[in-house]
Design a protein around this motif. Structure first.
Motif, mmCIF file in Angstrom:
data_model
loop_
_atom_site.group_PDB
_atom_site.id
_atom_site.type_symbol
_atom_site.label_atom_id
_atom_site.label_comp_id
_atom_site.label_asym_id
_atom_site.label_seq_id
_atom_site.Cartn_x
_atom_site.Cartn_y
_atom_site.Cartn_z
ATOM 1 N N ARG A 107 0.834 -1.211 0.000
ATOM 2 C CA ARG A 107 0.000 0.000 0.000
ATOM 3 C C ARG A 107 0.873 1.267 0.000
ATOM 4 N N ASN A 127 0.750 6.226 -7.771
ATOM 5 C CA ASN A 127 -0.180 7.304 -8.060
ATOM 6 C C ASN A 127 -1.107 7.461 -6.850
ATOM 7 N N PRO A 128 -1.386 8.672 -6.373
ATOM 8 C CA PRO A 128 -2.267 8.865 -5.203
ATOM 9 C C PRO A 128 -3.663 8.262 -5.392
ATOM 10 N N GLN A 129 -4.151 8.219 -6.622
ATOM 11 C CA GLN A 129 -5.462 7.614 -6.856
ATOM 12 C C GLN A 129 -5.406 6.096 -6.645
ATOM 13 N N VAL A 130 -4.279 5.485 -6.991
ATOM 14 C CA VAL A 130 -4.110 4.047 -6.777
ATOM 15 C C VAL A 130 -4.011 3.760 -5.283
ATOM 16 N N GLN A 132 -5.548 5.318 -2.919
ATOM 17 C CA GLN A 132 -6.919 5.343 -2.386
ATOM 18 C C GLN A 132 -7.613 4.000 -2.633
ATOM 19 N N VAL A 133 -7.409 3.417 -3.804
ATOM 20 C CA VAL A 133 -8.012 2.120 -4.108
ATOM 21 C C VAL A 133 -7.409 1.032 -3.212
ATOM 22 N N ASN A 135 -6.063 1.339 -0.292
ATOM 23 C CA ASN A 135 -6.494 1.523 1.095
ATOM 24 C C ASN A 135 -7.954 1.129 1.307
#
Length: 183
Positions: A107, A127-130, A132-133, A135
């Motif tokens: 993570r 990537n910050p969006q990844v 979030q997924v 987490n």
């Protein structure tokens, strides 16, 4: 020959009219997890015991029938009869869910690969969006499970409740005619 022209079946049920005594029956069927064995994927709880997912099934009901008699108003003995039934079903069904999830290191973008005699740790940009997924997944809780240190095991349950009933009233108009009402 008189019913349909295909390979289907047809059932015709004829029941006799009521009797002049009140009669009925009751039933109960019970099954639950205390009668079951643990399956392979049921996970260990923090005390080290294997948990069995919740399961309880309860089917119950009754029937009642007899003549319709309203004292001082109507005496339906030999003419008007009722029959009613009720059935209830209650079930809590639990299942064990075992899925692979990302580890805490993964993570954060850290990939640890073990080769015979060597362990290699590689930091990877994420990537910050990844993130979030990643987490959104639960943390692993069964390191000895089928997916190793990526195993997450939990139980889920589904609750089902159904009720059904029917009431039937028969009235004998004459020896050749009768009236039937169902609810």
């Amino acid at each position: 020959a008189e019913i349909g022209h295909g390979a289907a079946s047809y059932t015709n049920v004829v029941t006799k009219s009521g009797v002049n005594q009140i009669h009925g029956s009751m039933f109960e069927f019970l099954r639950n997890a205390s009668f079951d064995a643990r399956n392979y994927f049921d996970y260990k709880d923090p005390t080290g015991r294997r948990r069995i997912p919740p399961f309880a099934r309860n089917e119950f009901g009754f029937t009642n029938g007899g003549p319709i008699v309203l004292p001082g108003i109507y005496d339906g003995r030999g003419k008007t009869f009722y029959f009613g039934e009720y059935q209830g079903f209650r079930q809590v069904l639990g299942t064990t869910q075992v899925i692979p999830v990302p580890t805490a290191d993964e993570r954060q973008g850290i990939d640890t690969t073990t080769y015979p005699g060597d362990t290699l740790t590689i930091p990877l940009p994420l990537n910050p969006q990844v993130v979030q997924v990643l987490n959104g997944y639960p943390l692993p809780n069964e390191p000895d499970g089928p997916f190793g240190d990526r195993t997450y095991a939990a139980s889920s349950k589904v609750v089902t409740t159904t009720d059904q009933f029917s009431v039937r009233v028969d009235h004998q108009i004459s020896n050749k005619a009768s009236l039937l009402t169902r609810f």
